[in-house]
Design a protein around this motif. Structure first.
Motif, mmCIF file in Angstrom:
data_model
loop_
_atom_site.group_PDB
_atom_site.id
_atom_site.type_symbol
_atom_site.label_atom_id
_atom_site.label_comp_id
_atom_site.label_asym_id
_atom_site.label_seq_id
_atom_site.Cartn_x
_atom_site.Cartn_y
_atom_site.Cartn_z
ATOM 1 N N VAL A 8 0.796 -1.344 -0.156
ATOM 2 C CA VAL A 8 0.149 0.122 -0.320
ATOM 3 C C VAL A 8 0.548 0.725 0.440
ATOM 4 O O VAL A 8 1.674 0.853 0.827
ATOM 5 N N ALA A 9 0.599 2.328 -0.851
ATOM 6 C CA ALA A 9 1.504 3.667 -0.875
ATOM 7 C C ALA A 9 1.252 4.710 0.095
ATOM 8 O O ALA A 9 0.641 4.465 0.236
ATOM 9 N N VAL A 10 2.449 5.457 0.458
ATOM 10 C CA VAL A 10 2.413 6.288 0.457
ATOM 11 C C VAL A 10 2.880 7.722 -0.034
ATOM 12 O O VAL A 10 3.437 6.994 -0.743
ATOM 13 N N PRO A 11 2.498 8.478 0.090
ATOM 14 C CA PRO A 11 2.130 9.460 -1.022
ATOM 15 C C PRO A 11 3.847 10.555 -0.612
ATOM 16 O O PRO A 11 4.207 11.166 -1.075
ATOM 17 N N VAL A 12 4.775 10.136 -1.407
ATOM 18 C CA VAL A 12 6.452 10.291 -1.041
ATOM 19 C C VAL A 12 6.486 9.654 -1.831
ATOM 20 O O VAL A 12 6.770 8.291 -2.274
ATOM 21 N N PHE A 13 7.312 10.628 -2.763
ATOM 22 C CA PHE A 13 7.465 10.466 -3.832
ATOM 23 C C PHE A 13 8.563 10.710 -4.533
ATOM 24 O O PHE A 13 9.314 11.982 -5.483
ATOM 25 N N LEU A 14 9.500 9.806 -4.578
ATOM 26 C CA LEU A 14 10.934 9.695 -4.524
ATOM 27 C C LEU A 14 11.307 9.721 -5.701
ATOM 28 O O LEU A 14 13.292 10.028 -6.020
ATOM 29 N N ARG A 74 1.750 -4.443 3.360
ATOM 30 C CA ARG A 74 -0.108 -4.886 3.338
ATOM 31 C C ARG A 74 0.096 -5.253 4.135
ATOM 32 O O ARG A 74 -0.717 -4.134 5.356
ATOM 33 N N THR A 75 0.566 -6.807 4.704
ATOM 34 C CA THR A 75 -0.148 -7.083 5.752
ATOM 35 C C THR A 75 0.845 -6.256 7.235
ATOM 36 O O THR A 75 0.102 -6.598 8.054
ATOM 37 N N LEU A 76 2.618 -5.786 6.906
ATOM 38 C CA LEU A 76 2.382 -4.658 7.824
ATOM 39 C C LEU A 76 1.409 -3.536 7.680
ATOM 40 O O LEU A 76 1.486 -3.477 9.383
ATOM 41 N N ALA A 77 1.161 -3.262 6.916
ATOM 42 C CA ALA A 77 0.466 -1.839 7.649
ATOM 43 C C ALA A 77 -0.802 -2.450 8.430
ATOM 44 O O ALA A 77 -0.998 -1.264 9.493
ATOM 45 N N GLU A 78 -1.675 -3.251 8.367
ATOM 46 C CA GLU A 78 -2.533 -4.137 8.550
ATOM 47 C C GLU A 78 -2.131 -4.003 10.388
ATOM 48 O O GLU A 78 -2.817 -3.869 10.822
ATOM 49 N N ALA A 79 -1.145 -4.491 10.061
ATOM 50 C CA ALA A 79 -0.341 -5.007 11.869
ATOM 51 C C ALA A 79 -0.321 -4.174 12.863
ATOM 52 O O ALA A 79 -0.164 -3.671 13.858
ATOM 53 N N HIS A 80 0.241 -2.807 12.230
ATOM 54 C CA HIS A 80 0.675 -1.711 12.675
ATOM 55 C C HIS A 80 0.517 -0.389 11.944
ATOM 56 O O HIS A 80 0.656 0.107 11.088
ATOM 57 N N PRO A 81 -0.934 -0.023 11.947
ATOM 58 C CA PRO A 81 -1.450 1.316 11.259
ATOM 59 C C PRO A 81 -0.838 2.580 11.990
ATOM 60 O O PRO A 81 -1.045 3.376 11.026
ATOM 61 N N TRP A 82 0.041 2.834 12.460
ATOM 62 C CA TRP A 82 1.020 3.607 12.730
ATOM 63 C C TRP A 82 1.947 3.750 11.909
ATOM 64 O O TRP A 82 2.349 5.369 11.683
ATOM 65 N N PHE A 90 -3.948 5.134 -1.903
ATOM 66 C CA PHE A 90 -2.348 5.672 -0.492
ATOM 67 C C PHE A 90 -3.484 4.849 0.770
ATOM 68 O O PHE A 90 -4.956 5.033 0.921
ATOM 69 N N HIS A 91 -2.686 4.705 1.715
ATOM 70 C CA HIS A 91 -2.967 3.928 2.999
ATOM 71 C C HIS A 91 -3.705 5.640 3.473
ATOM 72 O O HIS A 91 -3.368 6.761 3.592
ATOM 73 N N PRO A 92 -5.213 5.465 4.125
ATOM 74 C CA PRO A 92 -6.090 5.856 4.746
ATOM 75 C C PRO A 92 -5.488 7.212 5.757
ATOM 76 O O PRO A 92 -5.323 8.375 5.807
ATOM 77 N N SER A 93 -4.216 6.433 6.135
ATOM 78 C CA SER A 93 -3.984 7.459 7.897
ATOM 79 C C SER A 93 -2.282 8.378 6.731
ATOM 80 O O SER A 93 -2.180 9.419 7.861
ATOM 81 N N THR A 94 -2.707 8.332 5.378
ATOM 82 C CA THR A 94 -1.539 9.731 4.955
ATOM 83 C C THR A 94 -2.392 10.427 4.085
ATOM 84 O O THR A 94 -1.228 11.272 3.108
ATOM 85 N N HIS A 95 -3.440 10.992 4.242
ATOM 86 C CA HIS A 95 -4.735 10.965 3.343
ATOM 87 C C HIS A 95 -3.880 13.157 3.884
ATOM 88 O O HIS A 95 -4.504 13.754 3.411
ATOM 89 N N GLU A 96 -4.096 12.747 5.275
ATOM 90 C CA GLU A 96 -3.882 14.181 5.677
ATOM 91 C C GLU A 96 -2.694 14.287 6.765
ATOM 92 O O GLU A 96 -2.062 13.161 7.058
ATOM 93 N N ALA A 97 -2.457 15.496 7.863
ATOM 94 C CA ALA A 97 -1.572 15.317 8.323
ATOM 95 C C ALA A 97 -1.903 16.407 9.604
ATOM 96 O O ALA A 97 -2.562 17.299 9.299
ATOM 97 N N TYR A 98 -1.227 16.128 10.663
ATOM 98 C CA TYR A 98 -1.797 17.129 11.891
ATOM 99 C C TYR A 98 -0.910 18.212 11.628
ATOM 100 O O TYR A 98 -0.093 18.596 10.622
ATOM 101 N N SER A 99 -1.442 19.712 12.336
ATOM 102 C CA SER A 99 -0.307 20.581 12.459
ATOM 103 C C SER A 99 -0.899 21.583 13.814
ATOM 104 O O SER A 99 -1.658 21.256 14.225
ATOM 105 N N LEU A 100 0.016 22.351 14.249
ATOM 106 C CA LEU A 100 0.175 23.067 15.279
ATOM 107 C C LEU A 100 -0.557 24.571 15.066
ATOM 108 O O LEU A 100 -0.158 25.554 13.873
#
Length: 330
Positions: free
Chosen positions: A73-79, A229-237, A320-330
């Protein structure tokens, strides 16, 4: 808690080096970096799922998503990103003066589904009216005969792809004038060696790319980062941790480029070219994340489906993995 020991296959870039040398840590991960060529990485990742985390071809990954069989499963890092106007090489003695002259020609490709080739075919059709069916594509190894497609593809009936003759290489065929041109992410060796009848279709490829970006706001994406994908499912962080770390790694690389006290790469005019790129594309020409790049990904996915590589039109959110569609901000 013990960090996960995970293999990471990626290219040796300024934007990945801080991960390799430990200046940037990946939360919860003890990385085992492997700096490999795209050809080796992608072959091993898509044929054998050899790595826990890997740089991936956007095209090959999109095929796997469309077919419902993605092992990563992809992460939006465009190397890898590149303006592919540099990627079309021609025989200068075959009457090819402009892109439209490619119609009816025989053009070499290492693999039909390479991301660079998807972008080139899309640009040729959109901007110059040259359809994939207007060209005979000759597939083979660049310097070694018989390169296979990483992923089997079923192409539209009107697209002609021929295998290079047994024992022949695309470089040798281009050098001998047996094909009229070549499209691919690597330049053919005969071009690099200064063959008198081999040149680029877009002679001023930088000007062509700048015009393209001005019209489209597209900086083409070639590669994404994928996690098993199995790693992302086991470790969603994990996907979020990767996006955070690789973003910081890129930031350090960009800071180094901005430091004009001594040029950080072995190339003159680096600062001038950086200023030129930023004047055209903004302070961060090489963005990560979904939001800033949705229009680029949409155009690629349009091309990918239209060219028959994905059996259905994939949506950006599927990549992309759902957790990477947005990021926190301060």
């Amino acid at each position: 808690m013990t960090d996960l020991t995970l293999s990471i296959a990626m290219g040796n870039y300024d934007r990945t080096r801080p991960i390799v040398d430990g200046r940037v840590k990946i939360d919860g991960v003890d990385p085992v970096p492997m700096l490999l060529s795209p050809e080796e990485m992608f072959f091993r990742a898509f044929r054998h799922q050899a790595f826990d985390i890997s740089e991936l071809s956007l095209s090959s990954y999109s095929i796997s998503v469309a077919r419902g069989e993605p092992h990563y499963v992809a992460v939006p890092v465009f190397l890898s990103r590149a303006f592919r106007h540099t990627s079309v090489y021609i025989r200068t003695d075959k009457g090819i003066e402009r892109p439209e002259d490619l119609k009816g020609k025989r053009i070499g490709i290492a693999e039909y589904q390479l991301s660079a080739n998807v972008w080139v075919r899309g640009i040729l059709e959109d901007d110059f009216g040259v359809k994939p069916s207007d060209v005979t594509w000759v597939r083979g190894g660049m310097d070694t005969p018989g390169r296979p497609e990483k992923i089997k593809v079923d192409l539209p009936e009107d697209v002609t792809v021929e295998a290079a003759p047994d024992g022949a290489t695309l470089n040798g065929m281009l050098e001998a004038g047996e094909i009229d041109g070549f499209v691919g992410p690597r330049w053919p060796r005969c071009f690099a060696e200064g063959h008198p009848h081999v040149g680029r279709l877009f002679r001023d490829s930088v000007a062509a790319a700048e015009d393209y970006y001005s019209r489209t706001q597209i900086f083409p994406i070639m590669h994404v980062l994928g996690v098993r994908r199995t790693l992302a499912e086991a470790h969603p962080w994990l996907p979020g941790a990767l996006l955070k770390a690789f973003s910081e790694s890129k930031h350090l690389a960009q800071e180094a480029l901005q430091d004009t006290s001594a040029t950080k790469v072995t190339m003159p005019f680096v600062e001038d070219n950086l200023n030129r790129a930023q004047a055209l594309m903004g302070a961060d020409p090489w963005t990560y994340g979904v939001a800033h790049n949705a229009h680029v990904l949409d155009r690629f996915l349009d091309y990918h489906h239209a060219q028959g590589l994905s059996p259905r039109r994939v949506q950006v959110d599927e990549l992309f993995h759902p957790s990477t569609h947005e990021a926190y901000s301060l």
